[in-house]
Scaffold this motif. Structure first.
Motif, PDB file in Angstrom:
ATOM      1  N   LEU A 137      20.667 111.466  42.443  1.00 24.21           N
ATOM      2  CA  LEU A 137      19.856 112.238  43.381  1.00 24.21           C
ATOM      3  C   LEU A 137      18.475 112.452  42.769  1.00 24.21           C
ATOM      4  O   LEU A 137      18.348 112.990  41.665  1.00 24.21           O
ATOM      5  CB  LEU A 137      20.514 113.589  43.667  1.00 24.21           C
ATOM      6  CG  LEU A 137      19.749 114.520  44.610  1.00 24.21           C
ATOM      7  CD1 LEU A 137      19.656 113.908  46.007  1.00 24.21           C
ATOM      8  CD2 LEU A 137      20.401 115.895  44.663  1.00 24.21           C
ATOM      9  N   GLU A 180      27.936 116.750  47.174  1.00 24.75           N
ATOM     10  CA  GLU A 180      26.673 116.370  47.804  1.00 24.75           C
ATOM     11  C   GLU A 180      26.175 117.398  48.819  1.00 24.75           C
ATOM     12  O   GLU A 180      25.064 117.923  48.707  1.00 24.75           O
ATOM     13  CB  GLU A 180      26.835 115.003  48.484  1.00 24.75           C
ATOM     14  CG  GLU A 180      25.608 114.578  49.275  1.00 24.75           C
ATOM     15  CD  GLU A 180      25.799 113.219  49.952  1.00 24.75           C
ATOM     16  OE1 GLU A 180      24.858 112.796  50.645  1.00 24.75           O
ATOM     17  OE2 GLU A 180      26.875 112.618  49.800  1.00 24.75           O
ATOM     18  N   ILE A 184      22.879 119.933  48.145  1.00 21.75           N
ATOM     19  CA  ILE A 184      21.648 119.700  48.912  1.00 21.75           C
ATOM     20  C   ILE A 184      21.295 120.933  49.737  1.00 21.75           C
ATOM     21  O   ILE A 184      20.120 121.326  49.826  1.00 21.75           O
ATOM     22  CB  ILE A 184      21.808 118.452  49.800  1.00 21.75           C
ATOM     23  CG1 ILE A 184      21.801 117.190  48.907  1.00 21.75           C
ATOM     24  CG2 ILE A 184      20.692 118.373  50.836  1.00 21.75           C
ATOM     25  CD1 ILE A 184      22.044 115.902  49.649  1.00 21.75           C
ATOM     26  N   LEU A 197      14.280 115.577  48.642  1.00 22.05           N
ATOM     27  CA  LEU A 197      15.501 115.016  48.085  1.00 22.05           C
ATOM     28  C   LEU A 197      15.704 113.591  48.590  1.00 22.05           C
ATOM     29  O   LEU A 197      15.594 113.330  49.788  1.00 22.05           O
ATOM     30  CB  LEU A 197      16.713 115.871  48.481  1.00 22.05           C
ATOM     31  CG  LEU A 197      16.603 117.374  48.171  1.00 22.05           C
ATOM     32  CD1 LEU A 197      17.830 118.103  48.688  1.00 22.05           C
ATOM     33  CD2 LEU A 197      16.427 117.596  46.687  1.00 22.05           C
ATOM     34  N   LYS A 199      18.403 110.311  48.117  1.00 20.92           N
ATOM     35  CA  LYS A 199      19.656 109.798  47.559  1.00 20.92           C
ATOM     36  C   LYS A 199      19.443 108.400  47.004  1.00 20.92           C
ATOM     37  O   LYS A 199      18.968 107.503  47.693  1.00 20.92           O
ATOM     38  CB  LYS A 199      20.741 109.788  48.637  1.00 20.92           C
ATOM     39  CG  LYS A 199      22.130 109.453  48.130  1.00 20.92           C
ATOM     40  CD  LYS A 199      23.171 109.628  49.239  1.00 20.92           C
ATOM     41  CE  LYS A 199      24.564 109.270  48.732  1.00 20.92           C
ATOM     42  NZ  LYS A 199      25.604 109.450  49.779  1.00 20.92           N
TER      43      LYS A 199
END
Length: 219
Positions: A137, A180, A184, A197, A199
């Motif tokens: 991430l 996840e 987040i 952010l 991935k």
């Protein structure tokens, strides 16, 4: 299967029952070909032994499991060893137990106990890890949000792989797939939506001696 236990470093152990020596070796394997290569190597090394019994489990879902008594009475060697592997919920694991006969018959019950104990000792002397499926991430934040993000990562025990400081701060973190959504959401809320952010690539990883190890495909 998002995480599983397997061997990181194989081990060796020996037990003696009524003068018979049982020498156990454990290995991380991922294919039938690897299993056969290891078996051939052990058979050459212990060419003078009475038996080289084995058991293995392959696949993240334990899709393949086989064992061999290698001349011992049926169900007294390979199956007990396989039960030990399955009982510890291990994957991609091979256990070989070599026996040097000591002149005294152990009986079926004695053999089952000896091979089980040898397999357990071999695994005890191995380094076993939990492999976790996740992703990298990438987090971009201003300096105001850095402290909050570091706190959230630390709270979850997530290690930062890389940090780049410029007019903003860019962090790269390994995150398990199971964490996840919550992570987040926490970062988004904690920085009032200011953190960016992204991935990155998926991967399998593990914590080994407090260090992150990332595994290549097929390892």
């Amino acid at each position: 299967m998002k995480e599983f236990q397997t061997i990181y470093e194989g081990g060796e152990a020996e037990i003696v029952e009524k003068k018979s020596r049982f020498i156990a070796h454990t290995y991380h394997v991922t294919t039938e070909e690897e299993v056969q290569e290891v078996l051939e190597k052990v058979r050459k090394e212990y060419w003078d032994a009475r038996h080289n019994c084995w058991a293995y489990v392959l696949g993240k879902d334990q899709v393949s499991a086989r064992c061999s008594d290698d001349g011992e009475p049926s169900q007294t060697a390979g199956k007990p060893m396989l039960d030990v592997i399955m009982g510890q919920d291990l994957h991609d694991t091979l256990v070989i137990v070599t026996r040097y006969f000591g002149g005294t018959l152990l009986g079926t019950g004695g053999l089952v106990r000896a091979y089980s104990k040898a397999a357990q000792e071999g695994l005890t002397h191995s380094k076993i890890i939990t492999r976790i499926y996740g992703f990298k991430l990438n987090i971009k934040t201003d300096y105001t949000g850095l402290g909050k993000i570091q706190y959230l990562l630390g709270k979850r025990g997530l290690q930062i792989l890389d940090t780049v400081y410029s007019d903003a701060v860019e962090l790269t973190v390994l995150v398990s797939e199971s964490e996840e959504n919550v992570l987040i959401a926490e970062i988004t809320e904690g920085t009032n939506g200011q953190a960016v952010l992204e991935k990155g690539e998926d991967c399998w990883f593990a914590v080994v001696d407090k260090e992150i190890v990332i595994f290549a495909e097929g390892e």
